[in-house]
Design an enzyme around this catalytic site. Structure first.
Site, PDB file in Angstrom:
ATOM      1  N   SER A   1      17.718  17.515 -17.718  1.00 43.73           N
ATOM      2  CA  SER A   1      17.015  18.798 -17.743  1.00 43.73           C
ATOM      3  C   SER A   1      17.807  19.796 -18.563  1.00 43.73           C
ATOM      4  CB  SER A   1      16.826  19.329 -16.317  1.00 43.73           C
ATOM      5  OG  SER A   1      16.297  20.644 -16.336  1.00 43.73           O
TER       6      SER A   1
ATOM      7  N   LYS B   1      20.867  17.186 -13.236  1.00 48.08           N
ATOM      8  CA  LYS B   1      19.674  16.350 -13.042  1.00 48.08           C
ATOM      9  C   LYS B   1      19.730  15.128 -13.962  1.00 48.08           C
ATOM     10  CE  LYS B   1      14.687  16.859 -12.386  1.00 48.08           C
ATOM     11  NZ  LYS B   1      14.190  15.707 -13.132  1.00 48.08           N
TER      12      LYS B   1
ATOM     13  N   GLU C   1      10.856   5.469 -18.271  1.00 49.41           N
ATOM     14  CA  GLU C   1       9.799   6.282 -18.854  1.00 49.41           C
ATOM     15  C   GLU C   1       9.432   5.803 -20.254  1.00 49.41           C
ATOM     16  OE1 GLU C   1      11.427  10.195 -18.547  1.00 49.41           O
ATOM     17  OE2 GLU C   1      11.191  10.273 -16.366  1.00 49.41           O
TER      18      GLU C   1
ATOM     19  N   HIS D   1       0.829  -1.215   0.000  1.00 51.33           N
ATOM     20  CA  HIS D   1       0.000   0.000   0.000  1.00 51.33           C
ATOM     21  C   HIS D   1       0.866   1.268   0.000  1.00 51.33           C
ATOM     22  CE1 HIS D   1      -3.758  -2.259   1.065  1.00 51.33           C
ATOM     23  NE2 HIS D   1      -2.862  -3.072   1.612  1.00 51.33           N
TER      24      HIS D   1
END
Length: 441
Positions: A292, A298, A305, A162
């Site tokens: 980025s 980054k 993805e 959960h």
């Protein structure tokens, strides 16, 4: 040679179906023409075609099947639902290549109808692509995950259910689960292939076999099997094979399950790799590129993805295939070109994404052992192992106080009167991951 090898029926279809700009998948064209090459040879053997004409048709069809004339198939994939336009396109191109006195319908299409030859080509394309591309790609990914499962076998971490802290597991156990998901997905896909391999060839227009020699389909199937190594056979029932596309729907459903598994795995990897300071930071994913255009340094989970986007597309393809499969009417399903496009899209995307996930992500994953072990020691859920000694209710008290005071379970349990020896037995994290249940004292 003329600029275009196709004839009038192809030209009409090009004009009529200006829809997507996307042609029928080349694999379908190639298999369609492999069938026509073997059909010509069989008709020559049976004495139904002049030997010279049969040889010329077979040679021309082989050229197309080898990809030498892909530019001669311009018809949009969103076309007449049986694929008739593409079958006529193939007949015209082969006839033009074969030379004088070869008729597109009377000779190239002899013993065939679009209604049996086009779905046979689609099923052969799907069967071949799964065997030669998808299953090896899934094996590559499953093996990569299994190697990481072995590498991380002794690294304890906090489990999560959960999205909340749960009892400890090992990082290796998680990766072993991922490896098994992919292996089982490959098995599901393989289980669907025997039905895909049942070709409707020989049914001609409506399943009755009108205008075809009784030995034609079996001989063509045997030649295809011998030439390609694919184990194909006749349909369980010719009318089922013509009227329904259930084998493709079944295959698509299995491909969807693989997409679901990839979604789970890619999401978990991205979450475990989140950070590096404010996320979970339990694993480090390979740094592949700048993350980025404005934030220096980054790094993003780009392969995860990609996989998530692929999985969404594959699931969408399956929805369309399911709808198309449900819309067969009487003796024929006329949603075939779109089904062909989507199932081959599923196979291609899953194959490429699986290889990318294995090679550009999983192989390079590193475990952040300190973070993982610290989280395992900090999770309040380790109090579960105290249940046999102190009971659920007292364990609940300890957990609530530990969370509220930001202290460890051990500290609060000692304060509540649990002795060191019991804590040493109960709070053995490695033992917890193996399901070891200490005996109560």
């Amino acid at each position: 040679m003329a600029e275009h090898l196709w004839g009038g029926e192809t030209a009409k279809a090009v004009e009529n179906f200006n829809i997507s700009g996307e042609p029928v998948p080349a694999a379908v064209i190639h298999w369609l023409c492999r069938i026509k090459a073997e059909a010509a040879r069989v008709h020559g053997e049976l004495g139904l075609l002049d030997e010279d004409v049969a040889d010329r048709i077979a040679a021309a069809a082989d050229e197309v099947a080898d990809g030498k004339h892909d530019d001669q198939f311009p018809i949009d994939v969103f076309q007449t639902g049986s694929g008739t336009s593409t079958n006529m396109n193939a007949n015209e191109v082969i006839a033009a290549l074969a030379g004088e006195e070869v008729h597109a319908n009377d000779h190239v299409n002899m013993g065939q109808s679009t209604n049996d030859v086009f779905p046979s080509a689609v099923q052969l394309a799907a069967l071949s692509e799964v065997r030669h591309r998808l299953l090896p790609a899934l094996e590559r990914l499953s093996d990569a995950l299994a190697r990481k499962a072995d590498e991380f076998a002794d690294i304890v971490k906090a489990g999560r259910t959960h999205l909340m802290d749960a009892v400890p597991v090992t990082l290796g156990q998680e990766f072993g689960g991922y490896a098994t998901q992919i292996r089982l997905g490959a098995e599901r896909v393989s289980d669907a292939l025997p039905r895909v391999a049942q070709l409707p060839l020989g049914g001609t227009a409506a399943g009755t076999g009108l205008n075809t020699h009784p030995e034609f389909a079996a001989r063509v199937r045997a030649r295809i099997s011998e030439a390609t190594g694919l184990d194909v056979e006749g349909p369980a029932d010719p009318f089922e094979a013509m009227a329904g596309r259930d084998a493709l729907v079944e295959l698509s459903g299995a491909l969807k399950v693989v997409a679901v598994s990839l979604t789970k795995i890619a999401n978990d990897l991205a979450l475990m790799g989140s950070g590096p300071r404010t996320g979970l930071a339990e694993i480090s994913l390979p740094e592949l590129q700048k993350g980025s255009s404005i934030m220096p340094g980054k790094v993003n989970p780009v392969i995860c993805e990609v996989v998530l986007q692929v999985a969404a597309q594959v699931i969408g393809d399956d929805v369309a295939i399911t709808m198309a499969g449900s819309q067969g009417q009487f003796e024929l399903n006329v949603r075939m070109p779109m089904m062909a496009r989507n199932v081959l899209d599923q196979i291609k995307l899953l194959s490429n994404a699986s290889v990318a996930l294995a090679g550009r992500c999983v192989d390079g994953i590193e475990a952040n052992r300190d973070v993982l072990e610290r989280n395992a020691e900090s999770t309040p859920a380790i109090a579960t192992a105290l249940n046999p000694y102190i009971g659920y209710d007292k364990g609940t008290e300890i957990v609530k106080e530990a969370v509220a005071s930001r202290r460890t379970i051990r500290e609060v349990a000692l304060e509540k009167g649990v002795d060191e020896e019991t804590l040493d037995k109960a709070l053995d994290l490695q033992a917890m991951t193996r399901g070891v249940k200490p005996a109560a004292t």
